[in-house]
Design a protein around this motif. Structure first.
Motif, PDB file in Angstrom:
ATOM      1  N   PRO A 151       0.802  -1.230   0.000  1.00  0.00           N
ATOM      2  CA  PRO A 151       0.000   0.000   0.000  1.00  0.00           C
ATOM      3  C   PRO A 151       0.836   1.281   0.000  1.00  0.00           C
ATOM      4  CG  PRO A 151      -0.852  -1.572   1.597  1.00  0.00           C
ATOM      5  CD  PRO A 151       0.479  -2.090   1.149  1.00  0.00           C
ATOM      6  N   ARG A 152       2.112   1.159   0.355  1.00  0.00           N
ATOM      7  CA  ARG A 152       3.015   2.308   0.275  1.00  0.00           C
ATOM      8  C   ARG A 152       3.771   2.322  -1.052  1.00  0.00           C
ATOM      9  NH1 ARG A 152       4.158   4.792   5.353  1.00  0.00           N
ATOM     10  NH2 ARG A 152       5.192   6.246   3.939  1.00  0.00           N
ATOM     11  N   LEU A 153       4.189   1.140  -1.505  1.00  0.00           N
ATOM     12  CA  LEU A 153       5.043   1.038  -2.684  1.00  0.00           C
ATOM     13  C   LEU A 153       4.330   1.481  -3.955  1.00  0.00           C
ATOM     14  CD1 LEU A 153       7.593   0.060  -4.212  1.00  0.00           C
ATOM     15  CD2 LEU A 153       6.603  -2.247  -4.183  1.00  0.00           C
ATOM     16  N   LEU A 154       3.136   0.963  -4.208  1.00  0.00           N
ATOM     17  CA  LEU A 154       2.466   1.260  -5.480  1.00  0.00           C
ATOM     18  C   LEU A 154       2.136   2.739  -5.641  1.00  0.00           C
ATOM     19  CD1 LEU A 154       0.201  -1.906  -5.815  1.00  0.00           C
ATOM     20  CD2 LEU A 154       2.368  -1.441  -6.970  1.00  0.00           C
ATOM     21  N   PRO A 155       1.566   3.418  -4.642  1.00  0.00           N
ATOM     22  CA  PRO A 155       1.351   4.866  -4.800  1.00  0.00           C
ATOM     23  C   PRO A 155       2.655   5.639  -4.961  1.00  0.00           C
ATOM     24  CG  PRO A 155      -0.020   4.010  -3.033  1.00  0.00           C
ATOM     25  CD  PRO A 155       0.935   2.908  -3.421  1.00  0.00           C
ATOM     26  N   TRP A 156       3.706   5.145  -4.312  1.00  0.00           N
ATOM     27  CA  TRP A 156       4.998   5.818  -4.457  1.00  0.00           C
ATOM     28  C   TRP A 156       5.509   5.693  -5.891  1.00  0.00           C
ATOM     29  CZ3 TRP A 156      10.027   4.823  -5.788  1.00  0.00           C
ATOM     30  CH2 TRP A 156      10.976   5.787  -5.417  1.00  0.00           C
ATOM     31  N   LEU A 157       5.366   4.533  -6.505  1.00  0.00           N
ATOM     32  CA  LEU A 157       5.757   4.378  -7.907  1.00  0.00           C
ATOM     33  C   LEU A 157       4.973   5.337  -8.794  1.00  0.00           C
ATOM     34  CD1 LEU A 157       5.914   0.474  -8.231  1.00  0.00           C
ATOM     35  CD2 LEU A 157       7.855   2.045  -8.020  1.00  0.00           C
ATOM     36  N   ASP A 158       3.699   5.495  -8.515  1.00  0.00           N
ATOM     37  CA  ASP A 158       2.878   6.406  -9.315  1.00  0.00           C
ATOM     38  C   ASP A 158       3.317   7.858  -9.131  1.00  0.00           C
ATOM     39  OD1 ASP A 158       1.398   4.212 -10.135  1.00  0.00           O
ATOM     40  OD2 ASP A 158      -0.154   4.491  -8.607  1.00  0.00           O
ATOM     41  N   GLU A 159       3.714   8.201  -7.921  1.00  0.00           N
ATOM     42  CA  GLU A 159       4.106   9.587  -7.632  1.00  0.00           C
ATOM     43  C   GLU A 159       5.472   9.929  -8.204  1.00  0.00           C
ATOM     44  OE1 GLU A 159       4.886  12.558  -3.798  1.00  0.00           O
ATOM     45  OE2 GLU A 159       4.611  10.396  -3.486  1.00  0.00           O
ATOM     46  N   ARG A 160       6.452   9.082  -7.980  1.00  0.00           N
ATOM     47  CA  ARG A 160       7.837   9.406  -8.336  1.00  0.00           C
ATOM     48  C   ARG A 160       8.227   8.930  -9.729  1.00  0.00           C
ATOM     49  NH1 ARG A 160       8.716  13.555  -5.035  1.00  0.00           N
ATOM     50  NH2 ARG A 160       8.906  12.964  -2.825  1.00  0.00           N
ATOM     51  N   GLU A 161       7.501   7.981 -10.286  1.00  0.00           N
ATOM     52  CA  GLU A 161       7.722   7.486 -11.645  1.00  0.00           C
ATOM     53  C   GLU A 161       9.179   7.092 -11.917  1.00  0.00           C
ATOM     54  OE1 GLU A 161       6.049  10.712 -14.014  1.00  0.00           O
ATOM     55  OE2 GLU A 161       4.218   9.540 -14.214  1.00  0.00           O
ATOM     56  N   PRO A 162       9.757   6.247 -11.087  1.00  0.00           N
ATOM     57  CA  PRO A 162      11.125   5.791 -11.368  1.00  0.00           C
ATOM     58  C   PRO A 162      11.160   4.866 -12.574  1.00  0.00           C
ATOM     59  CG  PRO A 162      10.198   4.549  -9.556  1.00  0.00           C
ATOM     60  CD  PRO A 162       9.197   5.622  -9.877  1.00  0.00           C
ATOM     61  N   ASP A 163      12.298   4.845 -13.242  1.00  0.00           N
ATOM     62  CA  ASP A 163      12.496   3.953 -14.382  1.00  0.00           C
ATOM     63  C   ASP A 163      13.032   2.593 -13.953  1.00  0.00           C
ATOM     64  OD1 ASP A 163      11.949   5.833 -16.716  1.00  0.00           O
ATOM     65  OD2 ASP A 163      13.419   6.969 -15.553  1.00  0.00           O
ATOM     66  N   VAL A 164      13.902   2.589 -12.955  1.00  0.00           N
ATOM     67  CA  VAL A 164      14.461   1.354 -12.425  1.00  0.00           C
ATOM     68  C   VAL A 164      14.376   1.419 -10.906  1.00  0.00           C
ATOM     69  CG1 VAL A 164      16.490  -0.140 -12.277  1.00  0.00           C
ATOM     70  CG2 VAL A 164      16.060   1.167 -14.369  1.00  0.00           C
ATOM     71  N   VAL A 165      13.878   0.358 -10.299  1.00  0.00           N
ATOM     72  CA  VAL A 165      13.758   0.288  -8.843  1.00  0.00           C
ATOM     73  C   VAL A 165      14.448  -0.972  -8.360  1.00  0.00           C
ATOM     74  CG1 VAL A 165      12.200   0.303  -6.862  1.00  0.00           C
ATOM     75  CG2 VAL A 165      11.524   1.461  -8.981  1.00  0.00           C
ATOM     76  N   CYS A 166      15.391  -0.811  -7.459  1.00  0.00           N
ATOM     77  CA  CYS A 166      16.068  -1.930  -6.826  1.00  0.00           C
ATOM     78  C   CYS A 166      15.514  -2.085  -5.418  1.00  0.00           C
ATOM     79  CB  CYS A 166      17.573  -1.683  -6.769  1.00  0.00           C
ATOM     80  SG  CYS A 166      18.356  -1.532  -8.392  1.00  0.00           S
ATOM     81  N   LEU A 167      14.890  -3.217  -5.142  1.00  0.00           N
ATOM     82  CA  LEU A 167      14.295  -3.485  -3.836  1.00  0.00           C
ATOM     83  C   LEU A 167      15.146  -4.496  -3.081  1.00  0.00           C
ATOM     84  CD1 LEU A 167      10.523  -3.919  -4.810  1.00  0.00           C
ATOM     85  CD2 LEU A 167      11.672  -1.826  -4.036  1.00  0.00           C
ATOM     86  N   GLN A 168      15.180  -4.337  -1.768  1.00  0.00           N
ATOM     87  CA  GLN A 168      15.868  -5.299  -0.918  1.00  0.00           C
ATOM     88  C   GLN A 168      14.970  -5.699   0.251  1.00  0.00           C
ATOM     89  OE1 GLN A 168      17.699  -2.002  -1.051  1.00  0.00           O
ATOM     90  NE2 GLN A 168      18.105  -2.658  -3.162  1.00  0.00           N
ATOM     91  N   GLU A 169      15.329  -6.828   0.844  1.00  0.00           N
ATOM     92  CA  GLU A 169      14.645  -7.406   1.999  1.00  0.00           C
ATOM     93  C   GLU A 169      13.148  -7.568   1.712  1.00  0.00           C
ATOM     94  OE1 GLU A 169      14.985  -7.288   6.866  1.00  0.00           O
ATOM     95  OE2 GLU A 169      15.620  -5.521   5.740  1.00  0.00           O
ATOM     96  N   THR A 170      12.852  -8.156   0.563  1.00  0.00           N
ATOM     97  CA  THR A 170      11.455  -8.370   0.199  1.00  0.00           C
ATOM     98  C   THR A 170      10.786  -9.433   1.056  1.00  0.00           C
ATOM     99  OG1 THR A 170      12.039 -10.029  -1.467  1.00  0.00           O
ATOM    100  CG2 THR A 170      11.888  -7.717  -2.201  1.00  0.00           C
ATOM    101  N   LYS A 171      11.554 -10.358   1.594  1.00  0.00           N
ATOM    102  CA  LYS A 171      11.035 -11.441   2.444  1.00  0.00           C
ATOM    103  C   LYS A 171       9.905 -12.196   1.734  1.00  0.00           C
ATOM    104  CE  LYS A 171      12.255  -9.064   6.740  1.00  0.00           C
ATOM    105  NZ  LYS A 171      11.764  -8.496   8.015  1.00  0.00           N
ATOM    106  N   ALA A 220       5.633 -15.814  -4.690  1.00  0.00           N
ATOM    107  CA  ALA A 220       4.794 -14.898  -3.914  1.00  0.00           C
ATOM    108  C   ALA A 220       4.955 -13.464  -4.405  1.00  0.00           C
ATOM    109  CB  ALA A 220       5.139 -15.002  -2.433  1.00  0.00           C
ATOM    110  N   PHE A 221       6.171 -13.074  -4.743  1.00  0.00           N
ATOM    111  CA  PHE A 221       6.395 -11.716  -5.250  1.00  0.00           C
ATOM    112  C   PHE A 221       5.599 -11.501  -6.532  1.00  0.00           C
ATOM    113  CE2 PHE A 221       8.574  -8.370  -7.545  1.00  0.00           C
ATOM    114  CZ  PHE A 221       8.917  -7.459  -6.562  1.00  0.00           C
ATOM    115  N   ALA A 222       5.670 -12.461  -7.444  1.00  0.00           N
ATOM    116  CA  ALA A 222       4.929 -12.340  -8.707  1.00  0.00           C
ATOM    117  C   ALA A 222       3.432 -12.319  -8.471  1.00  0.00           C
ATOM    118  CB  ALA A 222       5.305 -13.485  -9.635  1.00  0.00           C
ATOM    119  N   ALA A 223       2.945 -13.148  -7.548  1.00  0.00           N
ATOM    120  CA  ALA A 223       1.507 -13.205  -7.295  1.00  0.00           C
ATOM    121  C   ALA A 223       0.998 -11.911  -6.680  1.00  0.00           C
ATOM    122  CB  ALA A 223       1.191 -14.382  -6.376  1.00  0.00           C
TER     123      ALA A 223
END
Length: 305
Positions: free
Chosen positions: A27-47, A52-55
């Protein structure tokens, strides 16, 4: 003249963000992508596992124009790259990446790379190290050494982005005396980070803001964020030709505020053009940071995983 890289739009915004478990952060990540419009995002500690990530995120990311690659283990670690500018030659881990506790075991979900917008971009979650001279600490140093070897051949056109679990210098923590005897600040760890820079690479944000106080991580406890008692451990290290393209480099402190944030904030680097301008080292800057005397504030807990 060579054709532009796949998906390249004349600029590229690259972000690194330790989300500290991706599922509750959606709920934080998706609105942030819409706001900042990054081209490449490197995520860590997805757990999260790859499945599950794809789903959880696959359809939402596709709807926003992102391809993605993920390397995860479930409840621990996990790294990902999201890209709107191509996702080619995806590589999981790196040659000779050690496992833990057995160095010959399969590597943990701590490194993934791909070619995005013509650059080799890594998302890394460096081992914490836990306690100085422990098996975890020796694993961390070995892991960093092998990462350097993997990056060396193409360092000039490479960006290594992630949670390094290293404080590069004393000015990158609210009080260096608070970490005496801990990991993250030892000479050996800093020497491994310096080894990447010796390849002709640049700590992009520090190069862009050489004198500024910059943090990217604040512990959840003891009001550390509101007092701005933080540390800079989330880095973008880039080959010198890439670093020369940097027009802005900043920590999005806004993403650390509000309900259920990660304890890390995204680090944003703009290549070629800066859509928001050269906005500053931390956005917004802290309004009322505490100014404790050295040694007067202790870490609220150990900096172990």
């Amino acid at each position: 003249m060579a054709a532009p890289p796949r998906g390249y739009r004349g600029r590229m915004r690259v972000v690194t963000w330790n989300v500290n478990s991706v599922k509750p952060r959606i709920p934080r990540l998706l609105p942030w992508l819409d706001e900042r419009e990054p081209d490449v995002v490197c995520l860590q500690e997805t757990k999260a596992t790859d499945e599950a990530f794809a789903a959880e995120l696959g359809e939402e990311l596709a709807a926003r124009g992102y391809e993605f690659a993920h390397f995860g283990q479930g409840q621990w670690n996990g790294v990902a790259i999201l890209s709107k500018v191509g996702l080619d030659d995806v590589r999981i881990a790196f040659p000779e990446a050690p496992g833990f506790p057995d160095p010959t075991a399969a590597p943990e979900g701590r490194a993934i790379s791909a070619v995005c917008g013509g650059l080799r971009i890594w998302s890394v979650y460096v081992p914490n190290g836990r306690e100085v001279d422990s098996d975890h600490y020796r694993y961390k140093l070995n892991w960093l050494s092998k990462l350097r070897s993997a990056v060396a051949d193409d360092a000039a056109q490479t960006m290594v982005c992630g949670d390094f679990n290293i404080i590069p210098a004393d000015r990158d923590v609210f009080d260096p005396t608070a970490l005496v005897g801990h990991t993250h600040v030892t000479d050996a760890e800093r020497a491994e980070l310096a080894g990447l820079l010796d390849l002709g690479m640049v700590d992009v944000q520090r190069a862009h803001w050489p004198q500024a106080q910059i943090y990217s991580y604040w512990d959840y406890r003891a009001g550390m964020f509101h007092k701005d008692l933080g540390m800079r451990i989330d880095l973008v290290v880039a080959g010198a030709p890439v670093a020369e393209r940097v027009q802005a480099a900043w920590v999005d402190r806004k993403a650390r505020k509000g309900t259920k944030p990660s304890d890390h904030a995204p680090v944003v680097v703009d290549l070629d053009t800066a859509p928001d301008g050269n906005v500053g080292p931390m956005v917004p800057p802290p309004s009322r940071p505490a100014k404790p005397a050295p040694g007067s504030v202790r870490l609220p807990h150990s900096i172990a995983d």
